[in-house]
Motif scaffolding. Structure first.
Motif: not given
Length: 570
Positions: A319-344
């Motif tokens: 259960g911890i793995f599942a929740l952590a994985s969802l949190g990681i995916f969501w954080s990375l998706f938000r960062q990608w959407q917000e252009g955090a890695y625009e040049k990378e």
């Protein structure tokens, strides 16, 4: 270090990362006062750092050095208490030979099914340090530490120092650290994976004066492909990232593409050894055992193998793995959407694809080679460690909280290391205690016609032959094999093939089972009932031979077997 090309870009970053809006005057004031540095955005870092840098040693900050030293010390002590595994015996038996003999063995009678590079490196290590655990495992440990250092460099370039330190330390906390203490090619492959990442990243960030980087990239790819056959999987994320970059740029970077192609061409040097390794494919022990479950199992083996926990604890960890994985995916998706890695973006894609290596490994096994083991996709840990760290980047920018997290992960690295060492020490003590044979077993051995102690389980034979403290008992051990019996009961012939190959160059006493079953008298056998690698119990029962239990030995059961009935007692 702020690598942004305008106050507007910095203000947007502040809104995205911190939820704060800075006015132009404040941005310009901070820049002029030297509290923030401005650089062109071609390097693409998005995180603010103080103008003064932390103290570095060899280009690494002190916390990163501390994490590397902890990893080194933990691995060294862990290796000291860890006994050889079967695959490591294969490597040891091969690499104590000279270079010409190693070449011949790998071409015609291989035990460890790998190309040459790792075996040559291990041979050099053995030549200097002697044939022992340290020499055999040192290339793996150096490779793992190299991977961690390269991971730090790669992540720092697209994020900041705290995130990079976290990724380095995280790789030392998880179960994937096992590959640093295994005398097999996987730890070395980790190091080559890290070098490929850093050389590719460095090459794509420059437009000129990059000949040395391109050569290093090509060499690293070629060496990786000649270290392990499944290193071909590393080409998938690399090529996907370069393809993504080419689509973004709307043109090919021909020097980089050429360097990758030259490196791939190095696979030709593996061809002389594939035919001998291919002998094992016909009835390989895990052939056609490809399941979709290999994907979650691959991640579990790298992060935390919780299968030995109590059932309730397993569900909790899952259960911890599942929740952590969802949190990681969501954080990375938000960062990608917000252009955090625009040049990378291409560099980010490489990490995501590398983390998806178990998926690519499953597809390769399912539709092409029909063979997969979890260790073949172990380099996914490089991508996973980086992505976990990047998902925490918005929180790690806070100095106080970031330092607390880094301190915690360093403590976890040390504590988990001590736990691994203690567990390994206990297991080794138990195994060494099992080497003590009873007087009844010794008497039966002396009374047998051949005075030999027979093993059919190759792992136990290697383990007993190496670790048994009694030289007389070591000299009386023999390995038996049978292609027919192994195929009949275990549905593969992997052990028999290895036994025949061992007989060609190791000097061990190895004989076919069929040559023994016609001999009179009682013969002492080591057996493991209901085991996928041991068929003796089933063969004895099917042939109705007389079996007399002698008691425990070498961690399982010793028996006296009479193949030919004693006519005098009738």
């Amino acid at each position: 270090m702020v690598h942004l090309d305008s106050p507007e870009r910095l203000r947007r970053w502040c809104i995205v990362r911190c939820g704060i809006s800075y006015r132009d005057e404040l941005v310009q004031s901070l820049t002029c006062q030297g509290n923030l540095r401005m650089r062109p955005s071609n390097t693409g870092q998005r995180f603010m750092e103080p103008a003064s840098r932390s103290r570095n040693v060899l280009g690494l900050p002190l916390p990163a050095i501390a994490a590397l030293l902890l990893t080194f010390v933990v691995s060294l002590i862990w290796s000291h208490f860890r006994m050889f595994a079967l695959d490591e015996f294969y490597t040891l038996q091969t690499d104590v030979m000279n270079f010409a003999e190693i070449f011949h063995i790998q071409r015609f009678t291989p035990l460890a099914l790998d190309p040459l590079v790792y075996h040559f490196v291990a041979h050099l290590s053995i030549s200097v340090l002697g044939a022992g655990p340290l020499a055999l495992r040192l290339p793996s440990l150096i490779g793992y530490l190299t991977m961690q250092a390269c991971l730090f460099v790669y992540v720092r370039r697209i994020s900041n120092e705290r995130v990079a330190i976290f990724s380095l330390a995280f790789a030392g906390c998880v179960d994937g650290l096992f590959y640093a203490v295994q005398g097999r090619p996987y730890g070395m492959l980790f190091g080559l994976c890290g070098i490929i990442l850093v050389t590719w990243q460095s090459a794509i960030r420059k437009d000129r004066n990059r000949t040395g980087l391109l050569i290093a990239l090509a060499v690293a790819i070629a060496v990786a492909l000649n270290t392990h056959y499944y290193a071909v999987l590393l080409l998938v994320p690399l090529c996907l990232a370069e393809l993504f970059r080419s689509l973004e740029r709307k043109r090919l970077d021909l020097p980089v593409v050429g360097a990758i192609a030259v490196g791939i061409a190095g696979i030709v040097f593996t061809l002389p050894f594939t035919q001998a390794a291919g002998k094992f494919r016909t009835h390989y022990s895990i052939l056609n055992a490809v399941s979709f479950r290999v994907i979650p199992q691959g991640y579990r083996a790298l992060i935390l193998d919780y299968t030995q926990f109590p059932k309730l604890a397993q569900y909790a960890v899952l259960g911890i793995f599942a929740l952590a994985s969802l949190g990681i995916f969501w954080s990375l998706f938000r960062q990608w959407q917000e252009g955090a890695y625009e040049k990378e973006r291409a560099e980010f894609v490489l990490l995501v694809a590398l983390a998806a290596l178990p998926i690519f490994g499953y597809l390769l096994a399912r539709f092409v080679v029909h063979v997969i083991e979890l260790r073949y996709v172990a380099c996914a840990l490089v991508g996973v460690s980086a992505l976990v760290a990047l998902s925490l980047a918005p929180m790690l920018t806070n100095k106080r909280f970031g330092n607390l997290v880094l301190a915690s992960v360093l403590v976890l690295l040390g504590v988990s290391g001590v736990a691994r060492i203690l567990s390994e020490r206990k297991a080794t003590q138990s195994k060494m205690a099992s080497l003590m044979l009873s007087e009844e077993i010794k008497h039966a051995l002396l009374a047998s016609p051949t005075q030999l102690l027979y093993f059919q389980d190759l792992g136990k034979f290697d383990y007993a032959s190496y670790y048994e403290p009694d030289p007389y008992l070591r000299s009386r051990m023999a390995l038996v094999y049978s292609f027919d019996q192994e195929l009949r009961w275990n549905h593969h012939d992997t052990i028999s093939l290895n036994a025949v190959h061992m007989a060609a160059f190791t000097g061990y006493r190895i004989l076919p089972y069929e040559a023994l079953i016609g001999q009179p008298g009682e013969h002492v056998f080591f057996t493991i009932p209901n085991n996928q690698w041991n068929w003796t119990s089933e063969a004895f029962a099917a042939e109705h031979v007389a079996v007399r239990p002698l008691g425990p030995g070498f961690g399982n059961t010793m028996v006296a077997v009479r193949f030919v009935p004693d006519i005098s007692n009738r």
